[in-house]
Design an enzyme around this catalytic site. Structure first.
Site, mmCIF file in Angstrom:
data_model
loop_
_atom_site.group_PDB
_atom_site.id
_atom_site.type_symbol
_atom_site.label_atom_id
_atom_site.label_comp_id
_atom_site.label_asym_id
_atom_site.label_seq_id
_atom_site.Cartn_x
_atom_site.Cartn_y
_atom_site.Cartn_z
ATOM 1 N N LYS A 1 -11.408 -7.080 1.774
ATOM 2 C CA LYS A 1 -10.310 -6.616 0.931
ATOM 3 C C LYS A 1 -9.117 -7.558 1.016
ATOM 4 O O LYS A 1 -8.718 -7.979 2.098
ATOM 5 C CB LYS A 1 -9.892 -5.206 1.357
ATOM 6 C CG LYS A 1 -8.744 -4.602 0.539
ATOM 7 C CD LYS A 1 -8.522 -3.160 0.941
ATOM 8 C CE LYS A 1 -7.264 -2.576 0.330
ATOM 9 N NZ LYS A 1 -7.066 -1.165 0.700
ATOM 10 N N TYR B 1 -6.816 -0.586 5.571
ATOM 11 C CA TYR B 1 -5.669 0.314 5.453
ATOM 12 C C TYR B 1 -5.433 0.590 3.973
ATOM 13 O O TYR B 1 -5.718 -0.229 3.101
ATOM 14 C CB TYR B 1 -4.427 -0.196 6.170
ATOM 15 C CG TYR B 1 -3.925 -1.583 5.891
ATOM 16 C CD1 TYR B 1 -3.338 -1.928 4.684
ATOM 17 C CD2 TYR B 1 -3.958 -2.572 6.883
ATOM 18 C CE1 TYR B 1 -2.821 -3.189 4.450
ATOM 19 C CE2 TYR B 1 -3.457 -3.841 6.675
ATOM 20 C CZ TYR B 1 -2.884 -4.141 5.449
ATOM 21 O OH TYR B 1 -2.376 -5.395 5.222
ATOM 22 N N CYS B 2 -4.988 1.799 3.691
ATOM 23 C CA CYS B 2 -4.779 2.318 2.337
ATOM 24 C C CYS B 2 -6.019 2.147 1.466
ATOM 25 O O CYS B 2 -5.980 1.519 0.399
ATOM 26 C CB CYS B 2 -3.577 1.645 1.674
ATOM 27 S SG CYS B 2 -2.957 2.546 0.206
ATOM 28 N N PRO B 3 -7.169 2.691 1.897
ATOM 29 C CA PRO B 3 -8.381 2.567 1.088
ATOM 30 C C PRO B 3 -8.270 3.360 -0.207
ATOM 31 O O PRO B 3 -7.636 4.417 -0.255
ATOM 32 C CB PRO B 3 -9.467 3.139 2.006
ATOM 33 C CG PRO B 3 -8.734 4.107 2.892
ATOM 34 C CD PRO B 3 -7.383 3.494 3.114
#
Length: 291
Positions: free
Chosen positions: A173, A160-162
């Protein structure tokens, strides 16, 4: 030293440090939503003070764990079916999301996630966007050196939110970074998952995007979140609490010649900026029926 490139040589390296209170691991109700908006109001108050030349230190650092929530970027408010996404979150998890002023996409926050903001005065020398990102990565790496951990930087597409400056360990991550700039004041926003059920955090965002019909977005702006692609810092190090990370991270500043001054976050006047955050979040209130 990491800060020599943009701070004047005749200015002492003093940093004001603010820590919000630790929050319970229970989602706040819509009536208490202002508590989730408050950290963003603090950051904007400091950024504007720096830009006006009214802040008495060249650096500020604000740590702000929150009660469980999903922090939305501006792009998330353009989901094909935002009302369905917000209602899904609220109905299935009790979470009332927050729309933040900084860029990026949705991230999950709870008391086991460290959110922190480094706020900088760059009036003496411009700090390019990528250089600001690299600065915070370098500081995080210094904190990790004591644990013999090498951080990796690069986009993790199914997180999420790359983003270009995703922070990972062994391909998983652990943190993401965003920025906000007001004149010569720069705010670098970081979240880093310390402990907790990270797979569930990923599933929460995955389900939110499914409910909001992200698949219908013709610009392909929303990630296909893989809950297994992210991990906690505690999965790789002996750091098993938010305070452990804060202590290590502050040490990284001290070894770079920064004098740390702890300050009370309640001394910052935030009413103007809290009101702006309320207006930014009106879209959430309209969906969930807050007067």
């Amino acid at each position: 030293m990491l800060f020599d490139s943009f701070l004047p040589t005749d200015q002492p390296l003093q940093m004001a440090v603010y820590q919000d209170i630790y929050h319970d691991n229970v989602p706040l109700s819509l009536a208490d939503h202002d508590q989730l908006l408050a950290p963003f109001a603090v950051d904007d108050a400091i950024l504007n003070a720096i830009n006006r030349g009214q802040f008495d230190a060249p650096l500020a650092l604000h740590f702000w764990p929150t009660s469980p929530t999903v922090i939305l970027g501006g792009m998330d408010t353009r989901l094909p079916d935002l009302p369905a996404a917000v209602k899904h979150l609220h109905d299935n998890t009790g979470i009332v999301p927050v729309v933040r002023p900084a860029g990026g996409l949705a991230v999950v926050s709870d008391p086991n996630v460290v959110n922190f903001t480094l706020l900088l005065d760059t009036k003496h020398k411009r700090l390019a966007i990528d250089d600001a990102y690299q600065l915070i990565v370098d500081l995080m790496q210094e904190a990790m050196d004591a644990h013999n951990i090498q951080l990796e930087v690069g986009e993790i597409e199914t997180s999420y939110c790359p983003g270009k400056f995703d922070v990972s360990i062994r391909g998983k991550k652990i943190a993401g970074i965003a920025q906000r700039r007001i004149g010569h004041a720069v705010g670098i926003y970081v979240y880093i998952s310390i402990t907790g059920d990270q797979a569930n955090r990923g599933q929460v965002v995955r389900d939110m995007y499914a409910a909001g019909r992200a698949d219908l977005d013709d610009k392909d702006r929303y990630p296909q979140v893989d809950p297994d692609i992210m991990r906690n810092l505690s999965d790789f190090t002996a750091i098993d609490s938010v305070q452990d990370f804060i202590d290590d991270f502050l040490t990284a500043f001290k070894v770079n010649g920064v004098t740390v001054e702890n300050r009370d976050v309640t001394t910052i006047e935030t009413s103007e900026y809290l009101e702006r955050m309320q207006k930014r979040n009106q879209v959430i209130y309209d969906i969930l029926g807050k007067d």
